[in-house]
Write a protein that holds these residues in place. Structure first.
Motif, PDB file in Angstrom:
ATOM      1  N   VAL A 104       0.542  -1.133   0.096  1.00 26.75           N
ATOM      2  CA  VAL A 104      -0.370  -0.351   0.032  1.00 26.75           C
ATOM      3  C   VAL A 104       0.459   1.485   0.026  1.00 26.75           C
ATOM      4  O   VAL A 104       1.390   1.107   0.745  1.00 26.75           O
ATOM      5  CB  VAL A 104      -0.859   0.186   1.123  1.00 26.75           C
ATOM      6  CG1 VAL A 104      -2.259   1.089   1.432  1.00 26.75           C
ATOM      7  CG2 VAL A 104      -1.451  -1.586   0.959  1.00 26.75           C
ATOM      8  N   ARG A 105       0.898   2.093  -1.213  1.00 27.61           N
ATOM      9  CA  ARG A 105       1.859   2.623  -1.025  1.00 27.61           C
ATOM     10  C   ARG A 105       0.501   4.800  -1.671  1.00 27.61           C
ATOM     11  O   ARG A 105      -0.280   3.949  -1.326  1.00 27.61           O
ATOM     12  CB  ARG A 105       2.371   2.722  -2.758  1.00 27.61           C
ATOM     13  CG  ARG A 105       3.604   1.723  -2.758  1.00 27.61           C
ATOM     14  CD  ARG A 105       4.423   2.291  -1.300  1.00 27.61           C
ATOM     15  NE  ARG A 105       6.086   1.214  -2.103  1.00 27.61           N
ATOM     16  CZ  ARG A 105       5.713  -0.068  -0.891  1.00 27.61           C
ATOM     17  NH1 ARG A 105       4.831   0.078   0.328  1.00 27.61           N
ATOM     18  NH2 ARG A 105       6.271  -1.172  -0.934  1.00 27.61           N
ATOM     19  N   TRP A 106       1.361   6.221  -1.252  1.00 23.49           N
ATOM     20  CA  TRP A 106       0.573   7.002  -1.561  1.00 23.49           C
ATOM     21  C   TRP A 106      -0.329   6.795  -2.575  1.00 23.49           C
ATOM     22  O   TRP A 106      -1.213   7.649  -2.777  1.00 23.49           O
ATOM     23  CB  TRP A 106       1.745   8.046  -1.880  1.00 23.49           C
ATOM     24  CG  TRP A 106       1.854   8.000  -3.162  1.00 23.49           C
ATOM     25  CD1 TRP A 106       3.244   7.390  -3.092  1.00 23.49           C
ATOM     26  CD2 TRP A 106       1.606   9.249  -3.936  1.00 23.49           C
ATOM     27  NE1 TRP A 106       3.671   8.809  -4.515  1.00 23.49           N
ATOM     28  CE2 TRP A 106       2.368   9.075  -5.202  1.00 23.49           C
ATOM     29  CE3 TRP A 106       0.246   9.472  -3.941  1.00 23.49           C
ATOM     30  CZ2 TRP A 106       2.219   9.569  -5.967  1.00 23.49           C
ATOM     31  CZ3 TRP A 106       0.185  10.022  -5.674  1.00 23.49           C
ATOM     32  CH2 TRP A 106       1.450   9.642  -6.415  1.00 23.49           C
ATOM     33  N   TYR A 107       0.036   6.391  -3.731  1.00 21.95           N
ATOM     34  CA  TYR A 107      -0.745   6.682  -5.024  1.00 21.95           C
ATOM     35  C   TYR A 107      -1.464   4.549  -5.218  1.00 21.95           C
ATOM     36  O   TYR A 107      -2.979   5.476  -5.991  1.00 21.95           O
ATOM     37  CB  TYR A 107      -0.104   6.015  -5.981  1.00 21.95           C
ATOM     38  CG  TYR A 107       0.798   4.732  -6.248  1.00 21.95           C
ATOM     39  CD1 TYR A 107       0.462   3.393  -6.879  1.00 21.95           C
ATOM     40  CD2 TYR A 107       2.646   4.535  -5.702  1.00 21.95           C
ATOM     41  CE1 TYR A 107       1.203   2.546  -6.575  1.00 21.95           C
ATOM     42  CE2 TYR A 107       3.106   3.759  -5.844  1.00 21.95           C
ATOM     43  CZ  TYR A 107       2.568   2.338  -5.901  1.00 21.95           C
ATOM     44  OH  TYR A 107       3.476   1.287  -6.353  1.00 21.95           O
ATOM     45  N   ALA A 109      -3.316   3.564  -2.408  1.00 18.93           N
ATOM     46  CA  ALA A 109      -3.754   4.115  -0.509  1.00 18.93           C
ATOM     47  C   ALA A 109      -5.281   4.056  -1.481  1.00 18.93           C
ATOM     48  O   ALA A 109      -6.429   3.068  -0.056  1.00 18.93           O
ATOM     49  CB  ALA A 109      -3.511   4.708   0.418  1.00 18.93           C
ATOM     50  N   ALA A 110      -5.698   5.383  -1.206  1.00 15.44           N
ATOM     51  CA  ALA A 110      -6.797   6.131  -1.686  1.00 15.44           C
ATOM     52  C   ALA A 110      -8.089   4.847  -2.854  1.00 15.44           C
ATOM     53  O   ALA A 110      -9.189   4.422  -2.012  1.00 15.44           O
ATOM     54  CB  ALA A 110      -7.451   7.418  -2.081  1.00 15.44           C
ATOM     55  N   LYS A 163      -8.733   5.305   7.424  1.00 16.70           N
ATOM     56  CA  LYS A 163      -7.622   5.908   7.561  1.00 16.70           C
ATOM     57  C   LYS A 163      -5.747   5.532   6.499  1.00 16.70           C
ATOM     58  O   LYS A 163      -5.512   6.523   6.434  1.00 16.70           O
ATOM     59  CB  LYS A 163      -7.202   5.127   9.105  1.00 16.70           C
ATOM     60  CG  LYS A 163      -7.721   5.137  10.637  1.00 16.70           C
ATOM     61  CD  LYS A 163      -7.414   5.004  11.666  1.00 16.70           C
ATOM     62  CE  LYS A 163      -8.620   4.913  12.640  1.00 16.70           C
ATOM     63  NZ  LYS A 163      -7.460   3.957  14.000  1.00 16.70           N
ATOM     64  N   ILE A 164      -6.582   4.578   6.313  1.00 18.75           N
ATOM     65  CA  ILE A 164      -6.126   3.979   5.145  1.00 18.75           C
ATOM     66  C   ILE A 164      -5.499   4.701   4.098  1.00 18.75           C
ATOM     67  O   ILE A 164      -4.788   5.268   3.310  1.00 18.75           O
ATOM     68  CB  ILE A 164      -5.523   2.575   4.382  1.00 18.75           C
ATOM     69  CG1 ILE A 164      -5.210   1.337   5.517  1.00 18.75           C
ATOM     70  CG2 ILE A 164      -4.869   2.077   3.086  1.00 18.75           C
ATOM     71  CD1 ILE A 164      -5.770  -0.072   5.315  1.00 18.75           C
ATOM     72  N   VAL A 166      -6.339   8.373   3.661  1.00 17.36           N
ATOM     73  CA  VAL A 166      -5.155   9.443   3.920  1.00 17.36           C
ATOM     74  C   VAL A 166      -4.291   8.754   3.378  1.00 17.36           C
ATOM     75  O   VAL A 166      -3.627  10.206   3.294  1.00 17.36           O
ATOM     76  CB  VAL A 166      -5.022   9.615   5.717  1.00 17.36           C
ATOM     77  CG1 VAL A 166      -4.690  11.047   6.121  1.00 17.36           C
ATOM     78  CG2 VAL A 166      -6.862   9.742   6.165  1.00 17.36           C
ATOM     79  N   ARG A 167      -3.618   7.906   3.602  1.00 15.45           N
ATOM     80  CA  ARG A 167      -2.148   8.264   2.983  1.00 15.45           C
ATOM     81  C   ARG A 167      -2.161   8.742   1.357  1.00 15.45           C
ATOM     82  O   ARG A 167      -0.854   8.680   0.689  1.00 15.45           O
ATOM     83  CB  ARG A 167      -1.851   6.646   2.717  1.00 15.45           C
ATOM     84  CG  ARG A 167      -1.182   6.064   4.560  1.00 15.45           C
ATOM     85  CD  ARG A 167      -1.022   4.443   4.053  1.00 15.45           C
ATOM     86  NE  ARG A 167      -0.946   4.302   5.140  1.00 15.45           N
ATOM     87  CZ  ARG A 167      -0.504   2.558   5.077  1.00 15.45           C
ATOM     88  NH1 ARG A 167      -0.711   1.593   4.661  1.00 15.45           N
ATOM     89  NH2 ARG A 167      -1.204   2.291   6.939  1.00 15.45           N
ATOM     90  N   SER A 168      -3.228   8.328   0.774  1.00 12.40           N
ATOM     91  CA  SER A 168      -3.338   9.193  -0.381  1.00 12.40           C
ATOM     92  C   SER A 168      -3.457  10.695  -0.654  1.00 12.40           C
ATOM     93  O   SER A 168      -3.242  11.336  -1.475  1.00 12.40           O
ATOM     94  CB  SER A 168      -4.064   8.765  -1.689  1.00 12.40           C
ATOM     95  OG  SER A 168      -3.821   7.258  -1.226  1.00 12.40           O
ATOM     96  N   TRP A 169      -2.916  11.349   0.332  1.00 12.26           N
ATOM     97  CA  TRP A 169      -2.849  13.430   0.443  1.00 12.26           C
ATOM     98  C   TRP A 169      -2.856  13.107  -1.131  1.00 12.26           C
ATOM     99  O   TRP A 169      -3.121  14.942  -1.430  1.00 12.26           O
ATOM    100  CB  TRP A 169      -2.861  13.870   1.565  1.00 12.26           C
ATOM    101  CG  TRP A 169      -1.580  13.499   1.762  1.00 12.26           C
ATOM    102  CD1 TRP A 169      -0.700  12.055   2.552  1.00 12.26           C
ATOM    103  CD2 TRP A 169      -0.088  13.835   1.306  1.00 12.26           C
ATOM    104  NE1 TRP A 169       1.216  12.847   2.486  1.00 12.26           N
ATOM    105  CE2 TRP A 169       1.146  13.442   1.953  1.00 12.26           C
ATOM    106  CE3 TRP A 169      -0.077  15.582   0.821  1.00 12.26           C
ATOM    107  CZ2 TRP A 169       2.112  14.112   1.584  1.00 12.26           C
ATOM    108  CZ3 TRP A 169       0.919  16.059  -0.060  1.00 12.26           C
ATOM    109  CH2 TRP A 169       1.906  15.697   0.588  1.00 12.26           C
TER     110      TRP A 169
END
Length: 198
Positions: A104-107, A109-110, A163-164, A166-169
Motif C-alpha cells: 500500500v503506497r500513496w498512489y 491507498a485511496a 485511515k488507509i 489518508v495515505r493518498s493525500w
C-alpha cells in the motif's frame, strides 16, 4: 396487496410522464424500486447490532466489500495477499472480513481503501434492469431486495479504510491543480460535467 402496489405504480407512471421527462421518471422508478432495499438494509443493521445471527443477511455485502478491496488491490499493484469473510469478534464489535495487502503506497491507498463505494453500482444496475417502462414488483424483486440491501451497508468504507485512504493525500493538490487548469483553459469541460445524467 400486489395488485394494489401495481395499481399505485401505474397511477404514478401516468402522472409522472404527464409532468416530467421520461428520463426523470425512470430515475424516480429506480428510487421507488430501491426504497424497500434501503429499508431492509436499515432493519438488517439494527438487528445485526442486537444479535450475531443477523450477520448472515450481511454476508452478500461483506463478500462484495472485501472483493472490492481485493480487486482494486490487484488493479493498483497493492499486491493483495489474503481475503477472508469469516466474522470474528474484535473488542466490543465484529470484523466481518478483511483483505491483507503487501504494497500500500500513496498512489494506491485511496483507490484500494475507498473501493467499496463502487459497490453502489450494483443496486442501481439491478434497479435499472428491473424497472423497464410499465414495470411492477414481482416475487423476483423480493429476492433481489434481500441481495441488494446488504450492498447499501457494505458500500461504506470502515474506519480502518478511511485511515488507509489518508495515505493518498498527495492526490489532493494534484486534483486541485487539475481543476484549476480546467477552469482556466477549458471551462466548457466543467460545464459539460454538469450536464451528465446523475
Amino acid at each position: 396487496m400486489s395488485a394494489t402496489i401495481s395499481t399505485t405504480i401505474s397511477t404514478f407512471h401516468s402522472h409522472c410522464h404527464a409532468l416530467l421527462s421520461p428520463l426523470l421518471c425512470h430515475y424516480l422508478d429506480i428510487g421507488i424500486y430501491l426504497a424497500p432495499s434501503l429499508l431492509l438494509a436499515l432493519l438488517i443493521r439494527f438487528l445485526s447490532a442486537r444479535h450475531g445471527f443477523f450477520f448472515v443477511f450481511a454476508l452478500a455485502g461483506t463478500v462484495c466489500h472485501e472483493l472490492a478491496h481485493f480487486c482494486m488491490g490487484l488493479l493498483t499493484a497493492a499486491q493483495p495477499r489474503s481475503l477472508t469473510i469469516v466474522p470474528r469478534r474484535v473488542g466490543q464489535g465484529w470484523e466481518l472480513g478483511s483483505v491483507t495487502l503487501r504494497r500500500v503506497r500513496w498512489y494506491n491507498a485511496a483507490p484500494v481503501a475507498l473501493a467499496p463505494f463502487l459497490i453502489l453500482a450494483l443496486p442501481f444496475a439491478v434497479a435499472a434492469w428491473r424497472t423497464p417502462p410499465g414495470w411492477t414488483f414481482q416475487l423476483t424483486d423480493v429476492v433481489l431486495a434481500f441481495l441488494v440491501a446488504p450492498q447499501f451497508l457494505a458500500c461504506w468504507p470502515s474506519l480502518i479504510d478511511w485511515k488507509i485512504a489518508v495515505r493518498s493525500w498527495p492526490y489532493i493538490p494534484v486534483l486541485a491543480g487539475l481543476f484549476l487548469l480546467l477552469r482556466q483553459f477549458r471551462p466548457e469541460w466543467l460545464e459539460l460535467a454538469r450536464l451528465l445524467p446523475a
